[in-house]
Motif scaffolding. Structure first.
Motif, PDB file in Angstrom:
ATOM      1  N   ALA A 163      28.586  44.334  29.187  1.00 40.79           N
ATOM      2  CA  ALA A 163      28.588  43.214  28.243  1.00 40.79           C
ATOM      3  C   ALA A 163      28.883  43.680  26.826  1.00 40.79           C
ATOM      4  CB  ALA A 163      27.245  42.489  28.295  1.00 40.79           C
ATOM      5  N   LEU A 164      28.324  44.843  26.461  1.00 41.27           N
ATOM      6  CA  LEU A 164      28.585  45.387  25.134  1.00 41.27           C
ATOM      7  C   LEU A 164      30.059  45.780  25.006  1.00 41.27           C
ATOM      8  CD1 LEU A 164      27.267  46.084  22.449  1.00 41.27           C
ATOM      9  CD2 LEU A 164      26.726  48.352  23.355  1.00 41.27           C
ATOM     10  N   GLY A 165      30.647  46.279  26.101  1.00 44.30           N
ATOM     11  CA  GLY A 165      32.079  46.572  26.097  1.00 44.30           C
ATOM     12  C   GLY A 165      32.905  45.322  25.888  1.00 44.30           C
ATOM     13  N   CYS A 166      32.480  44.218  26.481  1.00 41.29           N
ATOM     14  CA  CYS A 166      33.162  42.931  26.277  1.00 41.29           C
ATOM     15  C   CYS A 166      33.082  42.493  24.816  1.00 41.29           C
ATOM     16  CB  CYS A 166      32.553  41.856  27.178  1.00 41.29           C
ATOM     17  SG  CYS A 166      32.866  42.090  28.938  1.00 41.29           S
ATOM     18  N   VAL A 167      31.914  42.684  24.213  1.00 43.31           N
ATOM     19  CA  VAL A 167      31.738  42.333  22.798  1.00 43.31           C
ATOM     20  C   VAL A 167      32.632  43.202  21.919  1.00 43.31           C
ATOM     21  CG1 VAL A 167      30.100  42.335  20.873  1.00 43.31           C
ATOM     22  CG2 VAL A 167      29.402  41.448  23.108  1.00 43.31           C
ATOM     23  N   LEU A 168      32.668  44.507  22.216  1.00 42.63           N
ATOM     24  CA  LEU A 168      33.485  45.431  21.427  1.00 42.63           C
ATOM     25  C   LEU A 168      34.966  45.085  21.565  1.00 42.63           C
ATOM     26  CD1 LEU A 168      33.425  47.905  19.607  1.00 42.63           C
ATOM     27  CD2 LEU A 168      33.396  49.354  21.639  1.00 42.63           C
ATOM     28  N   TYR A 169      35.387  44.746  22.784  1.00 43.12           N
ATOM     29  CA  TYR A 169      36.777  44.315  23.011  1.00 43.12           C
ATOM     30  C   TYR A 169      37.084  43.070  22.174  1.00 43.12           C
ATOM     31  CZ  TYR A 169      40.936  42.567  25.438  1.00 43.12           C
ATOM     32  OH  TYR A 169      42.205  42.110  25.732  1.00 43.12           O
ATOM     33  N   GLU A 170      36.136  42.141  22.140  1.00 40.95           N
ATOM     34  CA  GLU A 170      36.341  40.896  21.404  1.00 40.95           C
ATOM     35  C   GLU A 170      36.439  41.134  19.906  1.00 40.95           C
ATOM     36  OE1 GLU A 170      34.241  36.452  21.267  1.00 40.95           O
ATOM     37  OE2 GLU A 170      33.795  37.859  22.904  1.00 40.95           O
ATOM     38  N   LEU A 171      35.666  42.073  19.406  1.00 43.21           N
ATOM     39  CA  LEU A 171      35.751  42.419  17.981  1.00 43.21           C
ATOM     40  C   LEU A 171      37.118  42.998  17.642  1.00 43.21           C
ATOM     41  CD1 LEU A 171      32.254  44.046  17.283  1.00 43.21           C
ATOM     42  CD2 LEU A 171      33.126  41.905  16.328  1.00 43.21           C
ATOM     43  N   LEU A 206      38.758  54.843  20.073  1.00 42.47           N
ATOM     44  CA  LEU A 206      38.122  53.539  20.215  1.00 42.47           C
ATOM     45  C   LEU A 206      38.604  52.843  21.489  1.00 42.47           C
ATOM     46  CD1 LEU A 206      36.264  51.363  19.051  1.00 42.47           C
ATOM     47  CD2 LEU A 206      38.231  50.431  17.825  1.00 42.47           C
ATOM     48  N   ARG A 207      39.910  52.906  21.761  1.00 46.02           N
ATOM     49  CA  ARG A 207      40.443  52.253  22.963  1.00 46.02           C
ATOM     50  C   ARG A 207      39.866  52.884  24.229  1.00 46.02           C
ATOM     51  NH1 ARG A 207      46.035  53.262  22.881  1.00 46.02           N
ATOM     52  NH2 ARG A 207      45.979  54.392  20.929  1.00 46.02           N
ATOM     53  N   THR A 208      39.756  54.215  24.232  1.00 41.81           N
ATOM     54  CA  THR A 208      39.202  54.910  25.404  1.00 41.81           C
ATOM     55  C   THR A 208      37.738  54.550  25.614  1.00 41.81           C
ATOM     56  OG1 THR A 208      40.727  56.750  25.075  1.00 41.81           O
ATOM     57  CG2 THR A 208      38.806  57.176  26.435  1.00 41.81           C
ATOM     58  N   LEU A 209      36.981  54.418  24.523  1.00 47.95           N
ATOM     59  CA  LEU A 209      35.572  54.052  24.617  1.00 47.95           C
ATOM     60  C   LEU A 209      35.410  52.671  25.253  1.00 47.95           C
ATOM     61  CD1 LEU A 209      32.568  54.455  24.023  1.00 47.95           C
ATOM     62  CD2 LEU A 209      32.981  53.587  21.711  1.00 47.95           C
ATOM     63  N   ILE A 210      36.217  51.709  24.792  1.00 44.92           N
ATOM     64  CA  ILE A 210      36.123  50.346  25.341  1.00 44.92           C
ATOM     65  C   ILE A 210      36.458  50.350  26.827  1.00 44.92           C
ATOM     66  CG2 ILE A 210      37.056  48.003  25.220  1.00 44.92           C
ATOM     67  CD1 ILE A 210      37.548  48.464  22.229  1.00 44.92           C
TER      68      ILE A 210
END
Length: 609
Positions: A163-171, A206-210
């Motif tokens: 879910a946190l990955g989804c939030v980070l993607y959305e940001l 950042l992209r790899t983290l997401i």
């Protein structure tokens, strides 16, 4: 742009680039006019918006049809990391209590009035786990639920990571990772992990983290502590710990005592320093800056000039000025001494300089849309030039479309155009389609290109390109072990080259007549690692005519090679072993830019607050 696939550039102008694209949804070819609005004035932006507005009102078979307009944000990185650091700390605390949030989403992440402090709320459906238990109940907002929840499998803290990955993607993307017209379609997308690629305007880290946080297999998603240990996150956490909770201070103006021994002691500390050595100066000399608050971001030196770019886009050069008093004694020698005085580029008030490169008797400046030499390089108007490099008598430039242009003298094939012809205007350099240039680097009679995947391409004089003969087209270096290394930086001297790997190791090759390769070997063809720097991670490197300078991640500066006329920044004898350069009386600083040319070095620093 994720809804479109670029096919080719069909036109360029002073105000934008026109691309032929394929619309992915219906495989229809469309034209996209890409306008760099971030470089426009308010009036130019309004004109662009008016064009969009007018087109949207028209519908006629003899007028181009309007579909849509959109803006891709390029300045979100810092805010995203600032918010992410606070979210990670809060979720780490929640998970440390063996609690799952189970409904992490952007609506439950609140900001204070200043949009600086993050607060995670709505723990209404949180669940306390025992040390070995897993949850089974399907809860949460559909767009943010994990694949294991969709399949009805047991889940744990890794669902919060999803879910946190989804939030980070959305940001980062300003849209949700998973959206669909109905719930079955949404569940199918989530279980397949189908979402649009993350824009390349963001760093690979950042992209790899997401992507890792949105891994379908929960066991392969990182733990909260593993995320916090990522270099890109550590910096944000450090800034957070040092900034959060600080109290605003009111500056108290106290009169300076008249008995003060140093009348300049009340001046604010300098933000930057620029040092120069060589050309007869055996130790680093701090150069004068235009003002005490000048922040230098990049420097370049040539045979006859030294130039710098400031944080606010101003360009200035250092000019030699004679200082002293005339003598009235007949036959006496000139009593003047010479100093370097900074001078801003005249007529630059309306131009924002991003980068400067000095050749032997000329200077090239990058404004973001084109190059300036004595005048604008009109052939490059409309191209998104991102970096430029000058050799003794040739220039290379690379665009944001990974195109390389070259002009100037073509001797030895240094332009990479397949011949030795010279050109007075930019020529498109042929580069293999599988390679995407990201930076260009000019030597005296050779050139190098670094690609996005850290490959090193060379052309020009055989001594510097490390081949037996001259190479007239850019080709990948086949010298062992460089052919198998990932290169992040390269610098070329008169007859030697130094490359830095992504791990921070130095490899040198070419002539070693003065020990400029950093070792005692006489093998000039085989690239060799500078072993004495093994304990340091090198971040920057520069080559002069017969010497080399390297900078470590902690700001230490090392030099080696020919020591004549102060080339090494110290009075040592010639040495092939890297030795540290000393900056007497200086506070701690970080190095932001370094440049070498012939027998001198120019280095810019940023002071720690």
């Amino acid at each position: 742009m994720e809804k479109y696939e670029k096919i080719r550039v069909v036109g360029r102008g002073a105000y934008g680039t026109v691309h032929l694209c394929l619309r992915i949804a219906d495989k229809k070819q469309v034209i996209i006019k890409q306008i760099p609005v971030e470089q426009m004035t308010k009036e130019e932006r309004q004109a662009a918006l008016n064009e969009v507005k007018v087109l949207s009102m028209l519908s006629h078979p003899n007028i181009i049809q309007y579909y849509e307009n959109f803006l891709e944000d390029k300045a979100l990185m810092i805010e995203i990391l600032k918010f992410l650091a606070q979210m990670l700390l809060s979720i780490q605390h929640v998970h440390s209590k063996q609690i799952l949030h189970r409904d992490l989403k952007t609506q439950n992440i609140l900001l204070d009035r200043k949009r600086e402090v993050v607060k995670i709320g709505d723990f209404g459906i949180s669940k306390v786990l025992s040390s070995k238990s897993k949850a089974y109940t399907v809860v949460g907002t559909p767009c943010y639920i994990s694949p294991e929840l969709c399949e009805g499998k047991p889940y744990n803290q890794k669902s919060d990571i999803w879910a946190l990955g989804c939030v980070l993607y959305e940001l980062a993307s300003l849209k949700r990772a998973f959206e669909a017209a109905n719930l079955p379609a949404l569940i199918l997308k989530i279980m397949r992990g189908t979402f649009a690629p993350i824009s390349e305007i963001y760093s690979e880290d950042l992209r790899t983290l997401i992507l890792s946080m949105l891994h379908l297999d929960p066991n392969r998603r990182p733990h909260i502590n593993q995320i916090m240990a990522q270099p890109i996150v550590i910096n944000a956490l450090m800034n957070l710990h040092t900034d959060m909770g600080k109290l605003p201070c009111t500056r108290i103006h106290r009169p300076v005592p008249t008995t003060a021994r140093n009348p300049l002691s009340s001046k604010p500390p300098a933000l930057s320093s620029v040092f120069s050595w060589g050309s007869g100066s055996a130790s680093p000399i701090k150069l004068q800056l235009p003002t005490s608050d000048t922040q230098v971001t990049q420097v370049s030196t040539g045979r006859t000039q030294k130039a710098a770019v400031t944080k606010n886009g101003r360009l200035f050069v250092w000019e030699t000025s004679a200082m002293g008093t005339d003598t009235l004694i007949p036959g006496a020698t000139d009593g003047h001494t010479h100093s370097l005085v900074p001078r801003y580029l005249e007529g630059q008030s309306a131009v924002n300089i991003q980068h400067v490169a000095c050749g032997d008797l000329f200077t090239a400046c990058l404004t973001g849309t084109c190059l300036l030499l004595a005048k604008i390089v009109e052939a490059l108007l409309g191209y998104g030039v991102i970096q430029v490099s000058c050799g003794a008598s040739h220039v290379l430039a690379v665009t944001n479309e990974h195109e390389v242009f070259a002009w100037g003298r073509g001797d030895n094939g240094r332009l990479g155009l397949g011949s030795q012809e010279s050109y007075s205007s930019p020529q498109l350099v042929p580069i293999p389609e599988s390679l995407r240039p990201s930076s260009v680097h000019c030597g005296v009679d050779c050139s190098a290109v670094l690609t996005l995947d850290n490959k090193l391409l060379c052309c020009g004089n055989g001594t510097c390109s490390k081949s037996i003969e001259e190479v007239h087209c850019f080709c990948q270096s086949l010298c062992h072990p460089v052919e198998n290394l990932l290169i992040k930086a390269v610098a070329m001297g008169t007859s030697h080259t130094v490359a830095v790997t992504v791990e921070g190791h130095c490899y040198a090759f070419g002539s070693n007549q003065f020990g400029q390769l950093g070792n005692q070997s006489i093998n000039t063809r085989q690239p060799q690692q500078v072993k004495s720097l093994d304990a340091n991670k090198i971040t920057m490197v520069a080559c002069g005519d017969t010497f080399t300078v390297a900078v470590t991640e902690y700001g230490d500066v090392y030099s080696w090679g020919n020591s004549s006329r102060g080339r090494l920044g110290r009075s040592d004898e010639e040495t092939c072993i890297p030795q540290k350069v000393t900056f007497t009386g200086e506070e701690q600083f970080s190095v932001v830019s370094i440049s070498c040319s012939h027998g001198n070095t120019l280095l810019a620093t940023r002071h720690y607050k």
